[in-house]
Design a protein around this motif. Structure first.
Motif, PDB file in Angstrom:
ATOM      1  N   HIS A 178       0.796  -1.226   0.000  1.00 21.07           N
ATOM      2  CA  HIS A 178       0.000   0.000   0.000  1.00 21.07           C
ATOM      3  C   HIS A 178       0.830   1.278   0.000  1.00 21.07           C
ATOM      4  CE1 HIS A 178      -4.069  -1.713   0.508  1.00 21.07           C
ATOM      5  NE2 HIS A 178      -3.404  -2.734   1.024  1.00 21.07           N
ATOM      6  N   LEU A 179       2.128   1.169   0.213  1.00 18.58           N
ATOM      7  CA  LEU A 179       2.981   2.354   0.263  1.00 18.58           C
ATOM      8  C   LEU A 179       3.830   2.534  -0.987  1.00 18.58           C
ATOM      9  CD1 LEU A 179       4.173   2.162   3.981  1.00 18.58           C
ATOM     10  CD2 LEU A 179       2.478   3.728   3.018  1.00 18.58           C
ATOM     11  N   TYR A 180       3.923   1.506  -1.823  1.00 20.49           N
ATOM     12  CA  TYR A 180       4.758   1.581  -3.025  1.00 20.49           C
ATOM     13  C   TYR A 180       3.926   1.267  -4.257  1.00 20.49           C
ATOM     14  CZ  TYR A 180       8.512   1.209   0.439  1.00 20.49           C
ATOM     15  OH  TYR A 180       9.334   1.409   1.518  1.00 20.49           O
ATOM     16  N   ASP A 181       4.271   1.906  -5.366  1.00 20.89           N
ATOM     17  CA  ASP A 181       3.595   1.590  -6.615  1.00 20.89           C
ATOM     18  C   ASP A 181       4.138   0.281  -7.179  1.00 20.89           C
ATOM     19  OD1 ASP A 181       5.935   2.077  -8.315  1.00 20.89           O
ATOM     20  OD2 ASP A 181       5.584   4.208  -7.960  1.00 20.89           O
ATOM     21  N   GLY A 182       3.574  -0.136  -8.302  1.00 28.32           N
ATOM     22  CA  GLY A 182       3.920  -1.439  -8.856  1.00 28.32           C
ATOM     23  C   GLY A 182       5.305  -1.519  -9.441  1.00 28.32           C
ATOM     24  N   GLU A 183       5.959  -0.381  -9.656  1.00 31.31           N
ATOM     25  CA  GLU A 183       7.283  -0.367 -10.265  1.00 31.31           C
ATOM     26  C   GLU A 183       8.411  -0.273  -9.244  1.00 31.31           C
ATOM     27  OE1 GLU A 183       7.625  -0.805 -13.550  1.00 31.31           O
ATOM     28  OE2 GLU A 183       5.436  -0.993 -13.607  1.00 31.31           O
ATOM     29  N   THR A 184       8.079  -0.012  -7.994  1.00 31.37           N
ATOM     30  CA  THR A 184       9.094   0.211  -6.964  1.00 31.37           C
ATOM     31  C   THR A 184       9.451  -1.088  -6.247  1.00 31.37           C
ATOM     32  OG1 THR A 184       8.296   2.464  -6.604  1.00 31.37           O
ATOM     33  CG2 THR A 184       9.660   1.498  -4.868  1.00 31.37           C
ATOM     34  N   GLU A 185      10.729  -1.332  -6.080  1.00 29.79           N
ATOM     35  CA  GLU A 185      11.172  -2.516  -5.340  1.00 29.79           C
ATOM     36  C   GLU A 185      10.803  -2.368  -3.872  1.00 29.79           C
ATOM     37  OE1 GLU A 185      15.307  -5.008  -4.435  1.00 29.79           O
ATOM     38  OE2 GLU A 185      15.295  -3.339  -5.867  1.00 29.79           O
ATOM     39  N   ARG A 186      10.288  -3.422  -3.292  1.00 26.86           N
ATOM     40  CA  ARG A 186       9.802  -3.377  -1.914  1.00 26.86           C
ATOM     41  C   ARG A 186      10.774  -4.095  -0.993  1.00 26.86           C
ATOM     42  NH1 ARG A 186       3.639  -4.988  -3.792  1.00 26.86           N
ATOM     43  NH2 ARG A 186       3.385  -3.190  -5.188  1.00 26.86           N
ATOM     44  N   ASP A 187      11.187  -3.405   0.051  1.00 25.35           N
ATOM     45  CA  ASP A 187      12.179  -3.933   0.984  1.00 25.35           C
ATOM     46  C   ASP A 187      11.641  -3.780   2.402  1.00 25.35           C
ATOM     47  OD1 ASP A 187      14.362  -4.511   2.593  1.00 25.35           O
ATOM     48  OD2 ASP A 187      15.809  -3.531   1.273  1.00 25.35           O
ATOM     49  N   SER A 188      11.335  -4.883   3.055  1.00 24.70           N
ATOM     50  CA  SER A 188      10.775  -4.828   4.407  1.00 24.70           C
ATOM     51  C   SER A 188      11.766  -4.243   5.404  1.00 24.70           C
ATOM     52  CB  SER A 188      10.339  -6.219   4.854  1.00 24.70           C
ATOM     53  OG  SER A 188      11.438  -7.111   4.911  1.00 24.70           O
ATOM     54  N   ASN A 189      13.062  -4.384   5.143  1.00 28.27           N
ATOM     55  CA  ASN A 189      14.053  -3.813   6.043  1.00 28.27           C
ATOM     56  C   ASN A 189      14.006  -2.290   6.034  1.00 28.27           C
ATOM     57  OD1 ASN A 189      15.102  -6.343   6.827  1.00 28.27           O
ATOM     58  ND2 ASN A 189      16.387  -6.423   4.998  1.00 28.27           N
ATOM     59  N   VAL A 190      13.713  -1.702   4.868  1.00 27.60           N
ATOM     60  CA  VAL A 190      13.575  -0.253   4.780  1.00 27.60           C
ATOM     61  C   VAL A 190      12.367   0.212   5.592  1.00 27.60           C
ATOM     62  CG1 VAL A 190      13.112   1.676   3.220  1.00 27.60           C
ATOM     63  CG2 VAL A 190      14.739  -0.100   2.552  1.00 27.60           C
TER      64      VAL A 190
END
Length: 222
Positions: A178-190
């Motif tokens: 819900h915080l990133y668009d479909g093109e952004t890499e998602r990193d739970s550590n961030v």
């Protein structure tokens, strides 16, 4: 908050995406009604902005099929049609609000803000209030115990999502969706880093960690 913008006029779409991104929203853009029909049902959007005059499949038909399938995501329709009957048709099909072209981008942004708050049981006041905090969305800062606290763009996006979902367990994967668009890499550590930054700025108890589950906002404040 993640939004889907469905608009086939590229200059307008570019302008709206830039403005909504500045407001802290993650925005995916599509220009074809057929693509929108599928993606609106398969991705977890918080709100959809839908033009009615689309190639592939008219926006009104997209909206009707979304609602028939049980999609409850708030939908704000954009239309160049000024006829009252066509606006009524859009509302009957399941739209939550509409904007008639031409419009000022700030009007759209304020309608988006109001729809998101209403869909989460919040009144549309100047400041978003939750768990003793007052969030100024226009200035992207928060007031805590009378003191103004500055936020980074990422902290603002995360805190706004928490404040719209108080007392709910939110996993890292859910937050990333819900915080990133479909093109952004998602990193739970961030995400964990941003949570810790918010705790340092607002107090350790404002966001609780539920081991193996995620985070819950507002349990340690009144």
């Amino acid at each position: 908050m993640r939004l889907l913008l469905v608009e086939d006029h590229v200059p307008l779409a570019d302008e709206l995406m830039a403005g909504l991104t500045r407001q802290g929203y993650a925005v995916d853009w599509l220009a074809d009604g057929r693509d929108a029909l599928h993606q609106g049902q398969s991705e977890p959007y918080d709100l959809i902005i839908l033009d009615l005059g689309l190639p592939g499949l008219p926006g009104i038909d997209v909206l009707k099929q979304w609602r028939t399938s049980g999609l409850t995501t708030p939908v704000l329709i954009l239309t160049a049609r000024s006829s009252w009957s066509e606006r009524i048709d859009g509302l009957k099909a399941g739209a939550d609000d509409y904007v008639t072209k031409p419009f000022h981008p700030e009007e759209l942004q304020l309608r988006v803000q109001a729809l998101l708050r209403r869909s989460h049981g919040q009144s549309n006041q100047p400041l978003l209030k939750s768990a003793g905090l007052h969030l100024d969305e226009s200035r992207q800062c928060v007031i805590n115990e009378g003191a103004e606290v500055q936020l980074t763009a990422a902290e603002f996006r995360l805190l706004r999502y928490f404040m719209l979902h108080p007392q709910q367990i939110l996993s890292k994967s859910h937050l990333a969706e819900h915080l990133y668009d479909g093109e952004t890499e998602r990193d739970s550590n961030v995400l964990e880093v941003h949570v810790n930054h918010l705790r340092r700025k607002l107090g350790r108890t404002v966001i609780e960690t539920r081991r193996g589950q995620g985070y819950i906002f507002g349990t340690g404040t009144q």
